[in-house]
Design an enzyme around this catalytic site. Structure first.
Site, PDB file in Angstrom:
ATOM      1  N   CYS A 116       0.820  -1.227   0.000  1.00  8.07           N
ATOM      2  CA  CYS A 116       0.000   0.000   0.000  1.00  8.07           C
ATOM      3  C   CYS A 116       0.850   1.273   0.000  1.00  8.07           C
ATOM      4  O   CYS A 116       0.348   2.348  -0.341  1.00  8.07           O
ATOM      5  CB  CYS A 116      -0.952  -0.002   1.183  1.00  8.07           C
ATOM      6  SG  CYS A 116      -2.099  -1.385   1.135  1.00  8.07           S
ATOM      7  N   HIS A 253      -3.168   7.464   2.169  1.00  5.55           N
ATOM      8  CA  HIS A 253      -3.552   6.137   1.680  1.00  5.55           C
ATOM      9  C   HIS A 253      -4.989   5.866   2.133  1.00  5.55           C
ATOM     10  O   HIS A 253      -5.327   6.047   3.299  1.00  5.55           O
ATOM     11  CB  HIS A 253      -2.595   5.097   2.253  1.00  5.55           C
ATOM     12  CG  HIS A 253      -3.042   3.689   2.019  1.00  5.55           C
ATOM     13  ND1 HIS A 253      -3.477   3.248   0.801  1.00  5.55           N
ATOM     14  CD2 HIS A 253      -3.128   2.622   2.861  1.00  5.55           C
ATOM     15  CE1 HIS A 253      -3.810   1.973   0.902  1.00  5.55           C
ATOM     16  NE2 HIS A 253      -3.615   1.573   2.137  1.00  5.55           N
ATOM     17  N   ASN A 283      -9.917   0.068  -0.456  1.00  2.00           N
ATOM     18  CA  ASN A 283      -8.456   0.132  -0.400  1.00  2.00           C
ATOM     19  C   ASN A 283      -7.890  -0.487  -1.679  1.00  2.00           C
ATOM     20  O   ASN A 283      -7.998  -1.692  -1.883  1.00  2.00           O
ATOM     21  CB  ASN A 283      -7.974  -0.635   0.838  1.00  2.00           C
ATOM     22  CG  ASN A 283      -6.471  -0.593   1.010  1.00  2.00           C
ATOM     23  OD1 ASN A 283      -5.745  -0.191   0.112  1.00  2.00           O
ATOM     24  ND2 ASN A 283      -6.004  -1.018   2.167  1.00  2.00           N
TER      25      ASN A 283
HETATM   26  O1  UT7 Z   1      -3.313  -0.647   3.855  1.00  2.00           O
HETATM   27  C1  UT7 Z   1      -3.279  -1.284   5.065  1.00  2.00           C
HETATM   28  C2  UT7 Z   1      -4.263  -2.386   4.945  1.00  2.00           C
HETATM   29  N1  UT7 Z   1      -5.068  -2.687   6.038  1.00  2.00           N
HETATM   30  C3  UT7 Z   1      -5.759  -1.815   6.804  1.00  2.00           C
HETATM   31  O2  UT7 Z   1      -5.644  -0.638   6.757  1.00  2.00           O
HETATM   32  C4  UT7 Z   1      -6.716  -2.415   7.790  1.00  2.00           C
HETATM   33  C5  UT7 Z   1      -6.588  -1.853   9.168  1.00  2.00           C
HETATM   34  N2  UT7 Z   1      -7.602  -2.406  10.044  1.00  2.00           N
HETATM   35  C6  UT7 Z   1      -8.914  -2.064   9.931  1.00  2.00           C
HETATM   36  O3  UT7 Z   1      -9.284  -1.295   9.069  1.00  2.00           O
HETATM   37  C7  UT7 Z   1      -9.880  -2.667  10.919  1.00  2.00           C
HETATM   38  O4  UT7 Z   1      -9.170  -3.335  11.921  1.00  2.00           O
HETATM   39  C8  UT7 Z   1     -10.902  -3.633  10.264  1.00  2.00           C
HETATM   40  C9  UT7 Z   1     -11.864  -2.834   9.405  1.00  2.00           C
HETATM   41  C10 UT7 Z   1     -10.176  -4.658   9.416  1.00  2.00           C
HETATM   42  C11 UT7 Z   1     -11.711  -4.369  11.330  1.00  2.00           C
HETATM   43  O5  UT7 Z   1     -12.326  -3.451  12.182  1.00  2.00           O
HETATM   44  P1  UT7 Z   1     -12.284  -3.710  13.764  1.00  2.00           P
HETATM   45  O6  UT7 Z   1     -13.127  -2.657  14.370  1.00  2.00           O
HETATM   46  O7  UT7 Z   1     -10.841  -3.745  14.147  1.00  2.00           O
HETATM   47  O8  UT7 Z   1     -12.998  -5.108  13.930  1.00  2.00           O
HETATM   48  P2  UT7 Z   1     -12.407  -6.512  14.426  1.00  2.00           P
HETATM   49  O9  UT7 Z   1     -11.407  -7.071  13.470  1.00  2.00           O
HETATM   50  O10 UT7 Z   1     -11.976  -6.377  15.836  1.00  2.00           O
HETATM   51  O11 UT7 Z   1     -13.709  -7.404  14.372  1.00  2.00           O
HETATM   52  C12 UT7 Z   1     -14.857  -7.091  15.155  1.00  2.00           C
HETATM   53  C13 UT7 Z   1     -15.945  -8.108  14.846  1.00  2.00           C
HETATM   54  C14 UT7 Z   1     -15.469  -9.551  14.937  1.00  2.00           C
HETATM   55  O12 UT7 Z   1     -16.526 -10.311  15.505  1.00  2.00           O
HETATM   56  P3  UT7 Z   1     -16.479 -10.734  17.050  1.00  2.00           P
HETATM   57  O13 UT7 Z   1     -15.236 -11.548  17.191  1.00  2.00           O
HETATM   58  O14 UT7 Z   1     -16.444  -9.450  17.818  1.00  2.00           O
HETATM   59  O15 UT7 Z   1     -17.757 -11.515  17.218  1.00  2.00           O
HETATM   60  C15 UT7 Z   1     -15.302  -9.974  13.497  1.00  2.00           C
HETATM   61  O16 UT7 Z   1     -15.494 -11.349  13.300  1.00  2.00           O
HETATM   62  O17 UT7 Z   1     -16.404  -7.924  13.494  1.00  2.00           O
HETATM   63  C16 UT7 Z   1     -16.398  -9.189  12.827  1.00  2.00           C
HETATM   64  N3  UT7 Z   1     -16.168  -8.952  11.402  1.00  2.00           N
HETATM   65  C17 UT7 Z   1     -17.158  -8.714  10.536  1.00  2.00           C
HETATM   66  N4  UT7 Z   1     -18.505  -8.653  10.680  1.00  2.00           N
HETATM   67  C18 UT7 Z   1     -19.237  -8.376   9.596  1.00  2.00           C
HETATM   68  C19 UT7 Z   1     -14.985  -8.897  10.755  1.00  2.00           C
HETATM   69  N5  UT7 Z   1     -15.203  -8.638   9.450  1.00  2.00           N
HETATM   70  C20 UT7 Z   1     -16.537  -8.528   9.293  1.00  2.00           C
HETATM   71  C21 UT7 Z   1     -17.361  -8.244   8.187  1.00  2.00           C
HETATM   72  N6  UT7 Z   1     -18.693  -8.183   8.383  1.00  2.00           N
HETATM   73  N7  UT7 Z   1     -16.867  -8.037   6.951  1.00  2.00           N
END
Ligand code: UT7
Length: 326
Positions: A116, A253, A283
């Site tokens: 990225c 980004h 992204n």
């Molecule tokens: O260029 C660099 C590339 N990457 C990034 O920039 C990503 C950086 N990270 C993020 O943007 C965020 O961490 C995410 C958007 C990936 C995730 O957001 P979060 O608030 O950190 O959520 P999480 O990973 O802690 O997940 C929370 C919940 C989980 O469920 P439980 O365990 O709380 O029951 C996940 O299983 O959300 C669930 N979850 C989803 N639910 C619905 C994860 N993905 C999804 C989804 N739809 N697509």
């Protein structure tokens, strides 16, 4: 005394026509529009069709940038640096495919891999080559068909990414070296290979003989992204001898609206100065900075003489920033 400045004369971008909304994605992935929008700000992404490759997207963006700059690839261009994580082939570099398609027979063309952060890395490399006299006119491209390396059964990653390309044309010009003179004023790159496991692809020509799929510890990436991008922004403005108040536009980004907001807050920059396009194309990895840049240039926000700050972070980790007088 004069110095060489790399002045941006044109930019362009391209998104493949196929648009996939969150609602459409929710029909095949266990997710909702509400979750995606509230956690990331993403509303839709563009996905390349079969046969649309990183070079296809790159070429379309490059032609627009060259036209805007009034640069003929066949005669004027002597450098292409293309940032991609999803090249057409393991080799040769996708940049050389674009070179041939543009009818450019001289100079050099090569790819840069910083995920990225790829565009910021590519711009820094091109600027360095122009400053040392290795080239006079450069095309810098970020192009990705990131959809090809997504695991469409992993809802934690597949909803976050999209395909696209963006490009700029740079010319080496003599300058008095003033802050007010056009061109790239300062660049800063970083990486930390210890963070491999937070964001990587579980394949490759050496490891598995396959391209693999994106694996990510989202929260870990989020935390580092805000800290690293804020830090490198401070470094690059200090290197140029300006302050954040002097910056007209921050072009970050486009990974996640919450990361953009948190970084802007940490820096104390007016959110109205931050270019946000992640809602429109998700992204797109190395393409995201030039895609956002092109939107803000074409809609008239970024104008000649403006101070534009680009920053990015990606797998590796890699991160960096470039400060440009437009
Ligand atoms: O260029 C660099 C590339 N990457 C990034 O920039 C990503 C950086 N990270 C993020 O943007 C965020 O961490 C995410 C958007 C990936 C995730 O957001 P979060 O608030 O950190 O959520 P999480 O990973 O802690 O997940 C929370 C919940 C989980 O469920 P439980 O365990 O709380 O029951 C996940 O299983 O959300 C669930 N979850 C989803 N639910 C619905 C994860 N993905 C999804 C989804 N739809 N697509």
């Amino acid at each position: 005394m004069t110095v060489i400045r790399s002045v941006i004369h044109g930019c362009g971008s391209y998104l493949p026509p196929r648009l996939v909304t969150n609602e459409e994605l929710a029909k095949t992935v266990d997710t909702t529009d509400e979750w995606i929008q509230s956690r990331t700000g993403i509303r839709q992404r563009h996905i390349a069709a079969d046969g649309e490759l990183a070079s296809t997207l790159a070429l379309a963006a490059a032609k627009k940038a060259l036209a805007q700059a009034g640069v003929a690839a066949e005669t004027d261009l002597d450098l292409i640096v293309l940032a991609t994580t999803t090249p057409d082939e393991t080799f040769p570099a996708t940049a050389t495919t674009v070179q041939a398609a543009l009818g450019m027979t001289g100079g050099a063309a090569f790819d840069v891999q910083a995920v990225c952060s790829g565009f910021v890395y590519a711009l820094t490399v091109a600027d360095s080559l122009l400053q040392t006299g290795q080239a006079r006119t450069a095309l810098v491209i970020g192009s990705e068909v990131f959809s090809r390396i997504l695991d469409w059964d992993d809802r934690g990653t597949c909803v976050l990414f999209g395909d696209g390309a963006g490009a700029v044309v740079l010319r080496a010009e003599e300058s008095a070296g003033l802050i007010s003179d056009r061109g790239v004023l300062a660049t800063k790159l970083h990486s930390d290979g210890r963070m491999h496991d937070a964001l990587y692809v579980d394949g490759g020509p050496g490891a598995t003989g396959t391209v693999g799929h994106v694996r990510m510890q989202g929260r870990e990436v989020f935390r580092h992204a805000v800290v690293n991008m804020a830090q490198v922004v401070e470094e690059v403005i200090a290197a140029a001898g300006v302050t954040l108040d002097d910056v007209d536009w921050l072009v970050p980004h486009q990974a996640n609206k919450r990361i953009l907001d948190s970084t802007a807050k940490k820096l104390g920059i007016d959110p109205g100065k931050v270019v946000v396009t992640v809602d429109l194309h998700a992204n797109t990895s190395a393409a995201s900075v030039p895609l956002a840049l092109d939107v803000a240039v074409q809609d008239g926000r970024i104008k000649r003489g403006d101070l534009v700050l680009m920053e990015a972070m990606g797998g590796g980790f890699t991160w960096g920033a470039c400060l440009v007088r437009w």
